[in-house]
Design a protein around this motif. Structure first.
Motif, mmCIF file in Angstrom:
data_model
loop_
_atom_site.group_PDB
_atom_site.id
_atom_site.type_symbol
_atom_site.label_atom_id
_atom_site.label_comp_id
_atom_site.label_asym_id
_atom_site.label_seq_id
_atom_site.Cartn_x
_atom_site.Cartn_y
_atom_site.Cartn_z
ATOM 1 N N MET A 142 -17.161 -25.606 -31.050
ATOM 2 C CA MET A 142 -15.842 -24.978 -30.982
ATOM 3 C C MET A 142 -15.915 -23.513 -31.426
ATOM 4 O O MET A 142 -15.269 -22.640 -30.836
ATOM 5 C CB MET A 142 -14.858 -25.746 -31.866
ATOM 6 N N CYS A 143 -16.707 -23.237 -32.446
ATOM 7 C CA CYS A 143 -16.887 -21.847 -32.891
ATOM 8 C C CYS A 143 -17.539 -21.010 -31.793
ATOM 9 O O CYS A 143 -17.124 -19.873 -31.547
ATOM 10 C CB CYS A 143 -17.731 -21.796 -34.166
ATOM 11 N N MET A 144 -18.543 -21.565 -31.130
ATOM 12 C CA MET A 144 -19.216 -20.827 -30.061
ATOM 13 C C MET A 144 -18.280 -20.604 -28.871
ATOM 14 O O MET A 144 -18.278 -19.532 -28.259
ATOM 15 C CB MET A 144 -20.476 -21.573 -29.611
ATOM 16 N N LEU A 145 -17.459 -21.604 -28.565
ATOM 17 C CA LEU A 145 -16.475 -21.456 -27.488
ATOM 18 C C LEU A 145 -15.471 -20.366 -27.832
ATOM 19 O O LEU A 145 -15.153 -19.513 -26.992
ATOM 20 C CB LEU A 145 -15.755 -22.785 -27.250
ATOM 21 N N ALA A 146 -14.986 -20.371 -29.061
ATOM 22 C CA ALA A 146 -14.033 -19.340 -29.484
ATOM 23 C C ALA A 146 -14.692 -17.970 -29.501
ATOM 24 O O ALA A 146 -14.071 -16.965 -29.125
ATOM 25 C CB ALA A 146 -13.469 -19.682 -30.865
ATOM 26 N N MET A 147 -15.958 -17.919 -29.903
ATOM 27 C CA MET A 147 -16.669 -16.641 -29.936
ATOM 28 C C MET A 147 -16.819 -16.076 -28.523
ATOM 29 O O MET A 147 -16.581 -14.892 -28.288
ATOM 30 C CB MET A 147 -18.049 -16.818 -30.569
ATOM 31 N N GLY A 148 -17.193 -16.922 -27.580
ATOM 32 C CA GLY A 148 -17.331 -16.462 -26.199
ATOM 33 C C GLY A 148 -16.009 -16.065 -25.577
ATOM 34 O O GLY A 148 -15.917 -15.074 -24.850
ATOM 35 N N SER A 149 -14.961 -16.806 -25.898
ATOM 36 C CA SER A 149 -13.658 -16.485 -25.313
ATOM 37 C C SER A 149 -13.011 -15.271 -25.967
ATOM 38 O O SER A 149 -12.078 -14.705 -25.400
ATOM 39 C CB SER A 149 -12.732 -17.694 -25.393
ATOM 40 N N SER A 150 -13.492 -14.865 -27.135
ATOM 41 C CA SER A 150 -12.897 -13.694 -27.790
ATOM 42 C C SER A 150 -13.113 -12.420 -26.974
ATOM 43 O O SER A 150 -12.356 -11.466 -27.119
ATOM 44 C CB SER A 150 -13.467 -13.518 -29.197
ATOM 45 N N PHE A 151 -14.113 -12.405 -26.110
ATOM 46 C CA PHE A 151 -14.329 -11.237 -25.261
ATOM 47 C C PHE A 151 -13.276 -11.134 -24.170
ATOM 48 O O PHE A 151 -13.053 -10.072 -23.615
ATOM 49 C CB PHE A 151 -15.730 -11.293 -24.626
ATOM 50 N N PHE A 152 -12.620 -12.262 -23.859
ATOM 51 C CA PHE A 152 -11.629 -12.276 -22.785
ATOM 52 C C PHE A 152 -10.198 -12.318 -23.291
ATOM 53 O O PHE A 152 -9.315 -11.693 -22.709
ATOM 54 C CB PHE A 152 -11.882 -13.478 -21.856
ATOM 55 N N ILE A 153 -9.961 -13.064 -24.378
ATOM 56 C CA ILE A 153 -8.579 -13.205 -24.845
ATOM 57 C C ILE A 153 -8.348 -12.605 -26.227
ATOM 58 O O ILE A 153 -7.285 -12.764 -26.805
ATOM 59 C CB ILE A 153 -8.126 -14.684 -24.820
ATOM 60 N N GLY A 154 -9.352 -11.922 -26.762
ATOM 61 C CA GLY A 154 -9.191 -11.197 -28.019
ATOM 62 C C GLY A 154 -8.949 -12.111 -29.207
ATOM 63 O O GLY A 154 -9.550 -13.169 -29.338
ATOM 64 N N GLU A 155 -8.011 -11.673 -30.059
ATOM 65 C CA GLU A 155 -7.782 -12.403 -31.304
ATOM 66 C C GLU A 155 -7.149 -13.772 -31.095
ATOM 67 O O GLU A 155 -7.178 -14.616 -31.982
ATOM 68 C CB GLU A 155 -6.915 -11.572 -32.249
ATOM 69 N N GLN A 156 -6.594 -14.036 -29.911
ATOM 70 C CA GLN A 156 -6.046 -15.360 -29.632
ATOM 71 C C GLN A 156 -7.138 -16.424 -29.563
ATOM 72 O O GLN A 156 -6.849 -17.616 -29.591
ATOM 73 C CB GLN A 156 -5.232 -15.363 -28.329
ATOM 74 N N ALA A 157 -8.391 -15.994 -29.459
ATOM 75 C CA ALA A 157 -9.500 -16.948 -29.422
ATOM 76 C C ALA A 157 -9.557 -17.777 -30.699
ATOM 77 O O ALA A 157 -9.998 -18.923 -30.683
ATOM 78 C CB ALA A 157 -10.822 -16.228 -29.211
ATOM 79 N N LEU A 158 -9.088 -17.209 -31.798
ATOM 80 C CA LEU A 158 -9.090 -17.955 -33.054
ATOM 81 C C LEU A 158 -8.143 -19.146 -33.011
ATOM 82 O O LEU A 158 -8.284 -20.084 -33.791
ATOM 83 C CB LEU A 158 -8.725 -17.034 -34.220
ATOM 84 N N LEU A 159 -7.183 -19.121 -32.099
ATOM 85 C CA LEU A 159 -6.275 -20.259 -31.957
ATOM 86 C C LEU A 159 -7.011 -21.506 -31.472
ATOM 87 O O LEU A 159 -6.529 -22.624 -31.670
ATOM 88 C CB LEU A 159 -5.129 -19.920 -31.010
ATOM 89 N N LEU A 160 -8.168 -21.310 -30.845
ATOM 90 C CA LEU A 160 -8.974 -22.463 -30.421
ATOM 91 C C LEU A 160 -9.435 -23.289 -31.619
ATOM 92 O O LEU A 160 -9.700 -24.483 -31.495
ATOM 93 C CB LEU A 160 -10.181 -22.010 -29.608
ATOM 94 N N LEU A 161 -9.509 -22.646 -32.790
ATOM 95 C CA LEU A 161 -9.918 -23.381 -33.983
ATOM 96 C C LEU A 161 -8.865 -24.398 -34.404
ATOM 97 O O LEU A 161 -9.158 -25.310 -35.171
ATOM 98 C CB LEU A 161 -10.220 -22.416 -35.130
#
Length: 125
Positions: A87-106
């Motif tokens: 989940m951390c790796m998914l959020a890290m990869g998605s942070s390049f596309f959706i910015g700080e909202q990627a942390l919501l994946l946590l």
């Protein structure tokens, strides 16, 4: 009982424990970075990388953490930790596309214990 545990502790185990404590100590620093510069993917990556590293080192320390309360509990915990790292790796990869909202994946981590137990119930044996 504590003296017996100290006698069994190896130098390698002590080093992994110190690394674990260092990574946990860095969590407030990385949280501050993501709080101030959360719009930048690098800040999010540092924070998520630190959290994933804490989980990864804990996977190595898990067998030495004592007897599980329930039979098979280690396998469920280990699966949950691997899911957390994913989940951390998914959020890290998605942070390049959706910015700080990627942390919501946590927030999906709330379902990880259920998912880990479900995975182990489905296993044969």
């Amino acid at each position: 009982k504590l003296q017996a545990a100290w006698k069994e502790m190896t130098r390698v185990h002590a080093r992994w424990t110190l690394l674990y404590l260092l990574l946990v100590t860095l969590l407030p620093f990385t949280t501050t970075i993501v709080g101030r510069y959360g719009v930048y993917p690098l800040a999010t990556g540092i924070y998520l990388g630190n959290m994933a590293a804490v989980a990864g080192v804990f996977i190595l320390l898990l067998p030495r953490s004592g007897e599980p309360a329930i039979e098979g509990d280690w396998a469920v915990r280990r699966t949950g930790l691997w899911l957390f790292i994913a989940m951390c790796m998914l959020a890290m990869g998605s942070s390049f596309f959706i910015g700080e909202q990627a942390l919501l994946l946590l927030a999906l981590n709330a379902v990880l214990p259920w998912l880990a137990r479900r995975i182990h119930r489905a296993e044969p044996g």
